[in-house]
Design a protein around this motif. Structure first.
Motif, PDB file in Angstrom:
ATOM      1  N   HIS A  65       0.826  -1.203   0.000  1.00  0.00           N
ATOM      2  CA  HIS A  65       0.000   0.000   0.000  1.00  0.00           C
ATOM      3  C   HIS A  65       0.862   1.255   0.000  1.00  0.00           C
ATOM      4  O   HIS A  65       0.535   2.250  -0.664  1.00  0.00           O
ATOM      5  N   THR A  81      -5.604   0.181  -3.814  1.00  0.00           N
ATOM      6  CA  THR A  81      -5.730   1.199  -2.777  1.00  0.00           C
ATOM      7  C   THR A  81      -7.153   1.265  -2.242  1.00  0.00           C
ATOM      8  O   THR A  81      -7.371   1.374  -1.031  1.00  0.00           O
ATOM      9  N   ALA A  85      -8.244   0.235   1.565  1.00  0.00           N
ATOM     10  CA  ALA A  85      -8.975   1.176   2.407  1.00  0.00           C
ATOM     11  C   ALA A  85     -10.252   0.542   2.960  1.00  0.00           C
ATOM     12  O   ALA A  85     -10.614   0.758   4.124  1.00  0.00           O
ATOM     13  N   GLN A  88      -9.381  -1.782   5.807  1.00  0.00           N
ATOM     14  CA  GLN A  88      -9.112  -1.062   7.045  1.00  0.00           C
ATOM     15  C   GLN A  88     -10.410  -0.642   7.737  1.00  0.00           C
ATOM     16  O   GLN A  88     -10.519  -0.708   8.969  1.00  0.00           O
TER      17      GLN A  88
END
Length: 233
Positions: A65, A81, A85, A88
């Motif tokens: 990342h 990406t 995200a 997360q």
């Protein structure tokens, strides 16, 4: 008399000159798009190759990342990406037991994969839309400009026959100049349309290759995450 295209355009009527100006605008915009897309797709290819090599040699997703930010023209890097995200966000929302450990169940893993797939599909669609923007103008140019040129020709021939009627003569010396000026519009329309069609097909094939490569990476990335999640159950 020596044939001069510029003289024919200059001496054409207002409608003929308007048609030629319209074709000129289409041509300038089309060639601008061609040069921009050629430069963009080259950067996309180089950045994607470098990103894929970096990704598969990274020790973990966090390292990949951090490196992905360097490849701004790579659709695969952008998809990764977006997927990272989303992972997360999901990790922050996972339920924990009394000891503070994350509760790992098959249902949570399935929900994680569903959310991740939606995020990746959305990112893929966005990338394809961005990379394919303006290509529709080339398609429009390729289909419309021959008819615009034909309109100029038909109008010019109408004017020529009107002049024949006024002069009362249909000799070649009277007919030829007007007809030749009218036919220039058709030639100009084809000259604008042919490159537009060629480059539209070329860039469409390039876009298909980019999409296929991006889909392949997305599938590999999802498989990687799914295997990791299943190993925790």
């Amino acid at each position: 008399m020596q044939l001069s295209i510029s003289d024919m355009i200059f001496h054409a009527g207002p409608v003929g000159q308007f048609v030629m100006l319209t074709l000129l605008v289409f041509s300038l915009v089309s060639w601008t798009i061609v040069f921009m897309k050629a430069r963009l797709y080259k950067k996309v290819r180089l950045d994607t190759e470098d990103f894929l090599e970096t990704f598969w040699h990274s020790a973990n997703l966090n390292e990949a990342h951090e490196a992905a930010a360097e490849f701004e023209y790579s659709p695969s890097a952008s998809v990764f990406t977006s997927g990272f995200a989303e992972l997360q966000k999901i990790n922050k929302m996972r339920s924990r037991n009394e000891e503070g450990k994350v509760v790992e169940t098959l249902d949570t893993h399935l929900a994680t994969m569903d959310n991740l797939k939606r995020a990746i599909r959305k990112a893929e669609n966005q990338q394809i839309n961005d990379l394919g923007s303006s290509l529709s103008f080339l398609a429009t140019t390729g289909s419309a400009t021959p008819f615009i040129g034909l309109f100029g020709t038909v109008w010019g021939i109408m004017v020529s026959f009107h002049d024949i009627g006024q002069r009362g003569s249909a000799s070649l010396a009277v007919v030829a100049p007007g007809i030749s000026e009218a036919l220039v519009a058709t030639a100009a329309g084809l000259a604008v349309a042919i490159p537009a069609v060629i480059f539209y097909n070329y860039f469409s094939n390039k876009l298909d290759d980019i999409e296929s490569e991006m889909n392949t990476f997305s599938t590999d990335f999802l498989n990687l995450i799914e295997r990791d999640l299943l190993s925790r159950v």
